[in-house]
Each structure stands twice: as structure tokens, then as C-alpha cells.
Design an enzyme around this catalytic site. Sequence first.
Site: not given
Ligand code: CMC
Length: 378
Positions: A225, A264, A315
Site C-alpha cells: 500500500h 493495482h 507511488d
Molecule cells: N510486479 C510484478 N508482478 C506483478 C506486480 C508487480 N508490481 N503487480 C502484480 N503483478 C502480477 C502478479 O505477480 C500476478 O501475476 P500472476 O497472475 O502471474 O501470479 C498478477 O500480476 C496479478 O497480481 P496480484 O498480486 O494478484 O494483484 P493484486 O490486485 O492482488 O495486487 C498490488 C495489487 C498493488 C498489491 C500488486 O500489484 C503489488 O504488489 N504491487 C507492488 C506494490 C505497490 O506498488 N503497491 C502500491 C499500490 S497503489 C498505491 C497505494 O495504494 O498505495
Amino acid sequence: MSDEEKVRKGLVGVIADESRVSSVMQASNTLTYRGYSVGDLCDNTSFEEVAYLLLHGELPTRLELEKFSSAERENRNIDPGLWKAMQSFPMDSHPMDALRSFISLYAMYDTDAHLSQLDKASYIKKTIKLLATVPMFIAWDRRRRVGLPFVQPKQSFGISENFYNMCFAEVPKQETMKAFDVSLILYAEHSFNASTFTARVVTSTLSDYYSAITAAVGALKGPLHGGANEAVMQMFDEIGSPEKSEAWTMDALLQKKKIMGFGHRVYKNGDSRVATMQKYFFKLAELKGDTRYRSFYENVAKVMLREKNIHPNLDYPSAPVYRLIGFETFFFTPIFVMSRIAGWSAHILEQAEDNRLIRPICKYSGAKERSVPRMDAR
Ligand code: CMC
């Protein structure tokens, strides 16, 4: 299993309530606060006006803004008892832990802390108090950690200028100040994200305002987050030089690492806030004559798009903006807090005004029912 019984891990796709505060429109890739697009708000208003809009539902008139702003300025003071307690905060604690503790302690010095949940004016008063004192705390905490004395708040300055002055003992060029103010506007609100939902859950138990904000700060700290803005800068620092970005990112992806600042839960075709922050980031980079962070930024994003078709979130551009302004990495997420207080507070109010306890259920997957064996049979 029927659709109703299906487990929605991470509450993906669950519509938990209605809200009038903001709208994340995935299809058109837009974000509006109370109906106004954030890009429009960034170009034409200040953070104070946006905080007012989120809390009251309408943009302020000149007179309303003056009243709101002077109430905030008058509240830039911290009780001597709290000042004393702050001196004992460990220097090596995480700034987000220090900030969370500050807000929790601040509650005990607010004689109105436990006023009725339905008293809208008291919520607004408490929000104004935090809008006034959280930046003071962050600036104080930053300066003591780098060995500098406290700079008193200045009544003549708005929130952004005052914060900057308390951090750096000067007021920067107008373009720098605008880039910072824009980051606050963009961070101010984002619908049912994890920390806002946390604040609403706490409010739904009829707990108090400060408990909801304290819990929200804890939720925001996580790198999935708000903590992601710090993690982005740690990543650039780890990469070391822009030309190594491609190899570093490819290797991280091979190791199935999450690249911070990308992806996201709601936006799948790009975060609507990125273009606006990026515009101010590039202007700032030009102003400072520093192209290094722009190169990291563009190189890693190119690989992410090519290899994973994953776009950056807010971010990603806000991290280099804070670095270019001169903030140490560990203060990036506290800055996010000083802005998101506005959005959290609007949601706390909304939850309190039409409350129902938030209490989901789960599908049990533990041991079958059994009898307790005697001690010697275990
Ligand atoms: N880097 C590499 N792969 C990613 C990333 C990433 N940043 N984000 C998503 N993926 C891939 C993930 O590995 C998955 O692949 P697969 O289907 O092959 O397993 C697919 O995309 C779907 O990802 P998810 O984790 O299931 O998606 P989610 O909706 O549960 O998570 C998230 C969203 C924001 C937690 C995730 O994208 C993430 O961990 N991003 C990095 C941390 C980040 O930048 N967070 C800030 C979020 S936005 C601002 C805020 O709210 O503060």
C-alpha cells in the site's frame, strides 16, 4: 459451491458499501473527488481546497477557504505534555511507527476525543487538528533525525509551504512547491483502499476518530500500500545507475519479485493519477537539472510494460518527486499520511453518518470438530 459461498480472497470485486467521496472509474481510467477529476483539481486548486472538498462535499468559497485555513493555522500547536513524550521516541524507530504513536498520543490530549460519533462539527475539528499537527510532527521528526533544530510553524504559510519550511527552513521555487502540493492532492483520497477500509471498519464499531486514523496509518505503512513509495526509491538506489535498470528488472521478474510502484487492484490499464504526477515530476527534474531519476523511471517502466503489461501506480512517480525535493526515503510514507488524513476523515464521517458494523464471515477450513484428549494421551 454456490456463487454466494465463494471465498473472495482479498475481498476482490466485493462491493462493501456505497460512497459519495470519490470514484475510481476503471473503464475510462479516471478518478474524481466529489465529481471533480483529480487532474483538474491538481491544475486549478490547492491541497487545502481539496481537503475542504473531501470533507464538506463542495469546493469552498473564498470566505469558507479563509475560515478553514485559519482554523488549521490556529491549531498548529502541540501540548507541552505531548512534546515531552515525543522526546522519548527512539531515533532509530521507523518514522511511520513514530507518526502512528504521535496520533495515538495526540488523542489523549484532545478533550473532545470521544465526542459523539454523530457530531459532524467535532469530526471536522479533529480533522483540522491533524491536518495542522501531523505535518509539524513529521517535520520535527525529520529534523531531529538529521541533527537539526525544530523550525516553528509560520502562520502566514499554507500547509505545503509551512511543511516545506519546517523541514528545510526555507521556501522553495514555486514549481517545486506546486509539485509537492499536487502530490498531496493526488494522495488525498482513493475510495475503498486498504487503509480507508481499515478506518471505516474501526468507525463501524462506534470507536473514536483517532482510533480509526491510528489504525489506518498502520495499514498504510505496508509496502503493498503506501509503503510502496519508499520501496520505489529503495529499488532505484539498489539498481544504482539507470543503464542497469533493464538487467535488474529482468532479473527481479525472473525471481518472481514484485516490482514496487507497479500494478493495482482496481486499475489494470494504468493508474489515472500517474500522468498528472509524471507531468510535475518531469518539470521538477528539468528545473533541478537532474535527469537520473527520470532515466530510472522510464527504463524500469519500459521493461514492465514489455514483459508483464503492468503499468505504474501513483507511488512510482511520487517517489522521485520526493527525492528531487530533498526528502529522505524514510519520510515518503509519512508525507502520504499528512495528505490521506483528508480522505480517511471524509470516509470516517460517511461511515458514522450511515453506520452498520462491518463484520464479514469466512469459510472455515480448520480441523473437524473433535474431543479434547486427556493430557497423558496428547
Ligand atoms: N510486479 C510484478 N508482478 C506483478 C506486480 C508487480 N508490481 N503487480 C502484480 N503483478 C502480477 C502478479 O505477480 C500476478 O501475476 P500472476 O497472475 O502471474 O501470479 C498478477 O500480476 C496479478 O497480481 P496480484 O498480486 O494478484 O494483484 P493484486 O490486485 O492482488 O495486487 C498490488 C495489487 C498493488 C498489491 C500488486 O500489484 C503489488 O504488489 N504491487 C507492488 C506494490 C505497490 O506498488 N503497491 C502500491 C499500490 S497503489 C498505491 C497505494 O495504494 O498505495
